[in-house]
Design a protein around this motif. Structure first.
Motif, mmCIF file in Angstrom:
data_model
loop_
_atom_site.group_PDB
_atom_site.id
_atom_site.type_symbol
_atom_site.label_atom_id
_atom_site.label_comp_id
_atom_site.label_asym_id
_atom_site.label_seq_id
_atom_site.Cartn_x
_atom_site.Cartn_y
_atom_site.Cartn_z
ATOM 1 N N GLN A 1 -2.632 -8.648 -3.675
ATOM 2 C CA GLN A 1 -2.216 -9.016 -2.324
ATOM 3 C C GLN A 1 -3.214 -8.489 -1.290
ATOM 4 O O GLN A 1 -3.919 -7.503 -1.533
ATOM 5 N N GLU A 2 -3.247 -9.132 -0.136
ATOM 6 C CA GLU A 2 -4.190 -8.770 0.918
ATOM 7 C C GLU A 2 -4.017 -7.320 1.368
ATOM 8 O O GLU A 2 -5.004 -6.623 1.654
ATOM 9 N N CYS A 3 -2.772 -6.844 1.426
ATOM 10 C CA CYS A 3 -2.525 -5.471 1.879
ATOM 11 C C CYS A 3 -3.159 -4.455 0.931
ATOM 12 O O CYS A 3 -3.696 -3.430 1.358
ATOM 13 N N TYR A 4 -3.121 -4.744 -0.363
ATOM 14 C CA TYR A 4 -3.754 -3.866 -1.337
ATOM 15 C C TYR A 4 -5.273 -3.978 -1.250
ATOM 16 O O TYR A 4 -5.998 -2.998 -1.431
ATOM 17 N N GLU B 1 -7.092 -4.454 1.349
ATOM 18 C CA GLU B 1 -7.575 -3.664 2.487
ATOM 19 C C GLU B 1 -7.625 -2.177 2.148
ATOM 20 O O GLU B 1 -8.535 -1.460 2.580
ATOM 21 N N ILE B 2 -6.652 -1.697 1.380
ATOM 22 C CA ILE B 2 -6.636 -0.281 0.975
ATOM 23 C C ILE B 2 -7.816 0.011 0.053
ATOM 24 O O ILE B 2 -8.516 1.010 0.208
ATOM 25 N N ASN C 1 2.077 0.740 -7.156
ATOM 26 C CA ASN C 1 1.878 -0.069 -5.949
ATOM 27 C C ASN C 1 2.518 0.504 -4.692
ATOM 28 O O ASN C 1 2.075 0.220 -3.581
ATOM 29 N N GLU D 1 -2.552 4.157 -1.908
ATOM 30 C CA GLU D 1 -3.603 4.921 -1.229
ATOM 31 C C GLU D 1 -3.703 6.342 -1.775
ATOM 32 O O GLU D 1 -4.800 6.830 -2.081
#
Length: 206
Positions: free
Chosen positions: A9-12, A14-15, A88, A92
């Motif tokens: 996913q996009e949120c992951y 970015e991290i 998940n 971070e």
């Protein structure tokens, strides 16, 4: 440069991007036709395990999974050759806590040798060097991508690479242990069927 492909996913994404900001890394979205060095794959159920089978792998490829806190799923991933599993809901912090393990894996698998001659210089992946041959005060580096000739001696090469994956088997040959297929009394056979002699003074170390 080390390529990192992400099927997440996009949120992951970015991290992960924040943890691989060095110019040595290139991040991209997963492409089933590409061969990449490191894969981040999101797995949520056992049905998602097919994503691991879709990966094109080099022998040194690293596979990292992002998934739920599920022991059964984690165990199934490990049986498929996954190198690290990140939860998940705490990605971070998990990346940070495992940063030393990630560094060690990347360093050992993607370490390079700086090759140079009169015309050019570039990095060669140690993991893709099958063996190195000394001949007439020159080295012939037998690499997955072809042969590279350099004016240097074997002792200097061994000192520069500083790698436990390489061993000298003869006064004229240093081999990558990962390419060994069979060892006989007086010769060694590589996976590509190359036959190399074993010197008398090197038998004990082999």
């Amino acid at each position: 440069m080390i390529s990192i492909a992400c099927n997440i996913q996009e949120c992951y994404f970015e991290i992960i991007k924040k943890h691989f900001t060095s110019k040595d890394f290139y991040l991209e979205k997963f492409n089933p036709a590409s061969y990449d060095d490191i894969y981040f794959i999101e797995i949520n159920t056992l049905n998602d395990l097919d994503k691991i089978h879709q990966i094109n792998r080099y022998p040194e490829t690293l596979i990292y999974i992002i998934g739920p806190k599920d022991f059964h799923l984690l165990n199934e991933c490990l049986t498929l050759g996954v190198h690290l599993y990140f939860e998940n809901d705490d990605l971070e912090n998990s990346l940070y806590s495992k940063s030393e393990a990630i560094h060690q894996q990347i360093f050992s698998r993607f370490k390079t040798y700086h090759y140079k001659n009169k015309q050019m210089s570039f990095e060669l992946r140690l993991a893709q060097i099958m063996y190195v041959e000394s001949m007439n005060h020159k080295l012939i580096i037998h690499h997955d991508n072809g042969d590279f000739i350099e004016r240097k001696n074997l002792s200097s090469f061994i000192k520069e690479i500083d790698s436990n994956n390489f061993i000298q088997i003869h006064k004229s040959f240093v081999i990558n242990k990962n390419f060994i297929k069979e060892i006989k009394a007086k010769e060694l056979i590589l996976k590509d069927s190359t036959i190399l002699p074993i010197g008398r003074n090197f038998k004990e170390s082999i």
